[in-house]
Design an enzyme around this catalytic site. Sequence first.
Site, PDB file in Angstrom:
ATOM      1  N   LYS A 195       0.887  -1.184   0.000  1.00 16.85           N
ATOM      2  CA  LYS A 195       0.000   0.000   0.000  1.00 16.85           C
ATOM      3  C   LYS A 195       0.914   1.221   0.000  1.00 16.85           C
ATOM      4  O   LYS A 195       1.337   1.700   1.051  1.00 16.85           O
ATOM      5  CB  LYS A 195      -0.886  -0.032   1.251  1.00 16.85           C
ATOM      6  CG  LYS A 195      -2.256   0.617   1.087  1.00 16.85           C
ATOM      7  CD  LYS A 195      -2.231   2.056   0.681  1.00 16.85           C
ATOM      8  CE  LYS A 195      -1.941   3.008   1.815  1.00 16.85           C
ATOM      9  NZ  LYS A 195      -1.753   4.410   1.321  1.00 16.85           N
ATOM     10  N   GLY A 248       6.441   5.303   8.166  1.00 15.16           N
ATOM     11  CA  GLY A 248       5.614   6.506   8.089  1.00 15.16           C
ATOM     12  C   GLY A 248       5.688   7.272   9.391  1.00 15.16           C
ATOM     13  O   GLY A 248       6.656   7.157  10.149  1.00 15.16           O
ATOM     14  N   THR A 250       4.933   8.727  13.229  1.00 18.34           N
ATOM     15  CA  THR A 250       4.827   8.085  14.541  1.00 18.34           C
ATOM     16  C   THR A 250       3.364   7.921  14.971  1.00 18.34           C
ATOM     17  O   THR A 250       2.976   6.878  15.512  1.00 18.34           O
ATOM     18  CB  THR A 250       5.627   8.911  15.572  1.00 18.34           C
ATOM     19  OG1 THR A 250       7.011   8.803  15.221  1.00 18.34           O
ATOM     20  CG2 THR A 250       5.440   8.403  16.992  1.00 18.34           C
ATOM     21  N   THR A 252       0.717   7.582  13.064  1.00 18.32           N
ATOM     22  CA  THR A 252       0.126   6.481  12.291  1.00 18.32           C
ATOM     23  C   THR A 252       0.627   5.146  12.831  1.00 18.32           C
ATOM     24  O   THR A 252      -0.149   4.196  12.984  1.00 18.32           O
ATOM     25  CB  THR A 252       0.502   6.599  10.795  1.00 18.32           C
ATOM     26  OG1 THR A 252       0.313   7.937  10.368  1.00 18.32           O
ATOM     27  CG2 THR A 252      -0.329   5.670   9.946  1.00 18.32           C
ATOM     28  N   GLU A 270       8.939   1.749  11.225  1.00 14.71           N
ATOM     29  CA  GLU A 270       9.996   2.740  10.987  1.00 14.71           C
ATOM     30  C   GLU A 270       9.312   4.097  10.979  1.00 14.71           C
ATOM     31  O   GLU A 270       8.558   4.410  10.048  1.00 14.71           O
ATOM     32  CB  GLU A 270      10.675   2.485   9.632  1.00 14.71           C
ATOM     33  CG  GLU A 270      11.384   1.142   9.531  1.00 14.71           C
ATOM     34  CD  GLU A 270      12.610   1.034  10.413  1.00 14.71           C
ATOM     35  OE1 GLU A 270      13.110   2.077  10.889  1.00 14.71           O
ATOM     36  OE2 GLU A 270      13.053  -0.094  10.636  1.00 14.71           O
ATOM     37  N   CYS A 304      13.524  11.164   6.802  1.00 11.80           N
ATOM     38  CA  CYS A 304      13.411  10.884   8.239  1.00 11.80           C
ATOM     39  C   CYS A 304      14.752  11.058   8.946  1.00 11.80           C
ATOM     40  O   CYS A 304      14.805  11.278  10.148  1.00 11.80           O
ATOM     41  CB  CYS A 304      12.876   9.478   8.447  1.00 11.80           C
ATOM     42  SG  CYS A 304      13.861   8.237   7.590  1.00 11.80           S
ATOM     43  N   GLU A 407       8.797  16.755  15.155  1.00  9.08           N
ATOM     44  CA  GLU A 407       9.271  16.601  13.777  1.00  9.08           C
ATOM     45  C   GLU A 407       8.577  17.615  12.865  1.00  9.08           C
ATOM     46  O   GLU A 407       7.352  17.741  12.902  1.00  9.08           O
ATOM     47  CB  GLU A 407       8.963  15.180  13.292  1.00  9.08           C
ATOM     48  CG  GLU A 407       9.548  14.886  11.926  1.00  9.08           C
ATOM     49  CD  GLU A 407       9.217  13.481  11.421  1.00  9.08           C
ATOM     50  OE1 GLU A 407       8.040  13.095  11.477  1.00  9.08           O
ATOM     51  OE2 GLU A 407      10.140  12.790  10.957  1.00  9.08           O
TER      52      GLU A 407
HETATM   53  P1  NAD Z   1       1.978   8.664   7.167  1.00  4.19           P
HETATM   54  O1  NAD Z   1       2.097   7.961   8.464  1.00  4.19           O
HETATM   55  O2  NAD Z   1       0.950   9.715   7.027  1.00  4.19           O
HETATM   56  O3  NAD Z   1       1.672   7.625   5.988  1.00  4.19           O
HETATM   57  C1  NAD Z   1       2.531   6.533   5.709  1.00  4.19           C
HETATM   58  C2  NAD Z   1       1.725   5.451   5.028  1.00  4.19           C
HETATM   59  O4  NAD Z   1       0.780   4.941   5.956  1.00  4.19           O
HETATM   60  C3  NAD Z   1       0.916   5.926   3.816  1.00  4.19           C
HETATM   61  O5  NAD Z   1       0.918   4.921   2.845  1.00  4.19           O
HETATM   62  C4  NAD Z   1      -0.464   6.103   4.407  1.00  4.19           C
HETATM   63  O6  NAD Z   1      -1.509   5.999   3.458  1.00  4.19           O
HETATM   64  C5  NAD Z   1      -0.507   4.949   5.391  1.00  4.19           C
HETATM   65  N1  NAD Z   1      -1.487   5.076   6.468  1.00  4.19           N
HETATM   66  C6  NAD Z   1      -1.975   6.212   7.032  1.00  4.19           C
HETATM   67  N2  NAD Z   1      -2.877   5.902   7.983  1.00  4.19           N
HETATM   68  C7  NAD Z   1      -2.947   4.552   8.038  1.00  4.19           C
HETATM   69  C8  NAD Z   1      -3.683   3.624   8.824  1.00  4.19           C
HETATM   70  N3  NAD Z   1      -4.543   4.028   9.755  1.00  4.19           N
HETATM   71  N4  NAD Z   1      -3.499   2.320   8.617  1.00  4.19           N
HETATM   72  C9  NAD Z   1      -2.612   1.890   7.696  1.00  4.19           C
HETATM   73  N5  NAD Z   1      -1.891   2.707   6.901  1.00  4.19           N
HETATM   74  C10 NAD Z   1      -2.052   4.028   7.084  1.00  4.19           C
HETATM   75  O7  NAD Z   1       3.425   9.196   6.844  1.00  4.19           O
HETATM   76  P2  NAD Z   1       3.858  10.103   5.616  1.00  4.19           P
HETATM   77  O8  NAD Z   1       3.345  11.485   5.874  1.00  4.19           O
HETATM   78  O9  NAD Z   1       3.525   9.417   4.343  1.00  4.19           O
HETATM   79  O10 NAD Z   1       5.445  10.063   5.761  1.00  4.19           O
HETATM   80  C11 NAD Z   1       6.165  10.947   6.559  1.00  4.19           C
HETATM   81  C12 NAD Z   1       6.580  10.286   7.856  1.00  4.19           C
HETATM   82  O11 NAD Z   1       7.287   9.096   7.598  1.00  4.19           O
HETATM   83  C13 NAD Z   1       7.523  11.144   8.674  1.00  4.19           C
HETATM   84  O12 NAD Z   1       7.142  11.113  10.021  1.00  4.19           O
HETATM   85  C14 NAD Z   1       8.866  10.457   8.494  1.00  4.19           C
HETATM   86  O13 NAD Z   1       9.784  10.678   9.531  1.00  4.19           O
HETATM   87  C15 NAD Z   1       8.458   9.045   8.399  1.00  4.19           C
HETATM   88  N6  NAD Z   1       9.486   8.245   7.730  1.00  4.19           N
HETATM   89  C16 NAD Z   1      10.218   7.380   8.483  1.00  4.19           C
HETATM   90  C17 NAD Z   1      11.232   6.635   7.889  1.00  4.19           C
HETATM   91  C18 NAD Z   1      12.061   5.654   8.691  1.00  4.19           C
HETATM   92  O14 NAD Z   1      12.739   4.840   8.082  1.00  4.19           O
HETATM   93  N7  NAD Z   1      12.033   5.698  10.009  1.00  4.19           N
HETATM   94  C19 NAD Z   1      11.481   6.781   6.533  1.00  4.19           C
HETATM   95  C20 NAD Z   1      10.725   7.685   5.800  1.00  4.19           C
HETATM   96  C21 NAD Z   1       9.720   8.414   6.407  1.00  4.19           C
END
Ligand code: NAD
Length: 512
Positions: A195, A248, A250, A252, A270, A304, A407
């Site tokens: 997804k 994604g 924290t 979420t 992650e 990130c 963040e």
């Molecule tokens: P997000 O959490 O909004 O979304 C990430 C993914 O999760 C998307 O595909 C989204 O559609 C999905 N999602 C959202 N709600 C969900 C739910 N209830 N159930 C299942 N899936 C769901 O994050 P974002 O805005 O896309 O990305 C930015 C964040 O990601 C930042 O906080 C960044 O630090 C983090 N990030 C972390 C790493 C790491 O390796 N630690 C790497 C890249 C990004």
Amino acid sequence: MTLSAPRRFRVPGQGPRGTLTRMQSIEHFIAGRFVPPAGGAYLDNVEPATGRVYSRVADGDARDVEAAVQAATAAFPAWSATPAEARCRVMLRIADLIESRLDEFARAESVDTGKPLSAARGVDIPRAVKNLRFFATAILHEKSELHVTDREAINYTLRRPRGVAGLISPWNLPLYLLTWKVAPAIATGNTAVAKPSEVTPMTAHLLAKVCVEAGLPPGVLNVVHGSGAGAGQALVEHPRVATISFTGGTKTGRGIAATAAPMFKKLSLELGGKNPNVVFADADLDEAVAVSVRAAFSNQGQICLCGSRILVERPAYAPFLERFVAATKALKVGDPLEAGCDLGALVSRSHFDKVRSCIRLAVEEGGRIECGGDVPSGVNDRCAGGFFLPPTVITGLPAGCRTDREEIFGPVVTVRPFDDEAEAVAAANDTDYGLSATLWTRDLDRAHRVADALVAGTVWVNCWLVRDLRVPFGGMRHSGVGREGGEESLRFFTEPKNVCVRLRGDRRQGPG
Ligand code: NAD
């Protein structure tokens, strides 16, 4: 892929600028076929550099997830029984095909995310190719443990694929992070339902096309598009998806953990970061400045691992700040498709608004804007409606303020002085996150000492974002649970089983 009614819009990379063309629809990829969403709903897909809708993406729901899980379940017995060498071959073909279409993939990634084309071409797509090759070949060298129990028994460990894996990825490094999950999942014999972020679905769609061409059996990789609350949540809740790998935010991740834990799913999270970059006065300042600028503003600060809190030992503070601000001012914010730009657009209107509000908060908290600020950058006519912000440097904030703890995930960095090592370590660790940290010093003892004291999954000494795919990658505290990379990924996607064989001729039975 289906085409909707013609309308006037621009698809960068797919036709001359401003020509009349048709809106592309990005469909799900289920059982080797591109299929429309069961509910018929689509989301607009916006080009961040222009602010205009340029394609639409299927907005999946539980019915689409069910179809994808069924396809993945049906494909699992044959795929998991396929010899490693054959799995490797098809994955290498996928990697080769992506590499041969580097320009197409890079342009699609740049248009979808707003990142400079040069970054997509030089970092994102090559790394996706590398991910696939790394895990495709890793399975050829698989080893297992053997434990001899005195002279009574031998124990060996079998590691078998777990079934259908749910792979959920974010928008900042779309294909790079998606393949970081897909590659180890399918290499180890699992089948997968991915997804991707609904904000940046295009390269996942191109990956699906390449999978067909490479001969990946139908159902081994399925892609369900759509919102997190819809498709994402349905995937996490699905009872036959026993493994969830999520990257994604924290918040979420917390919700996903709450859903998955009572179902006893294996979970890798992650999450976000607020990474310190600690510069001691004995550091090579030229190098520290140059790399810290990259660490702060690469991908518009939307990595990130970005070093968003710079701590500088007092004797070096003034010279560091002067050079850092000068180097930041020299960065060019520009049309991501044009050569020579250092920063492109932020990924979406809502994220752009969020980052702007963070800059305003910093000012309310007493911060001084050394350069940049909450002033949208003008770029060119094509990008008049895009989400551009200048790289922003903030000083003078009080310790423990929200700006330094939460963040931002944008082109915003804070710089503050410190007086000794203990203060530096305390300030660096003064956050709920623990993803990565960087430190700059020529003192080897101090480098090891401080690296040990920093609460972070990765500590870079005199460098940033030097990545070896074999090392454990992940975060502490609110930055995540579990590790990815090398053996960690191979272990995450497999289930260990101990087989204990009594040695012939010795019938002693030990206590449990
Ligand atoms: P997000 O959490 O909004 O979304 C990430 C993914 O999760 C998307 O595909 C989204 O559609 C999905 N999602 C959202 N709600 C969900 C739910 N209830 N159930 C299942 N899936 C769901 O994050 P974002 O805005 O896309 O990305 C930015 C964040 O990601 C930042 O906080 C960044 O630090 C983090 N990030 C972390 C790493 C790491 O390796 N630690 C790497 C890249 C990004």
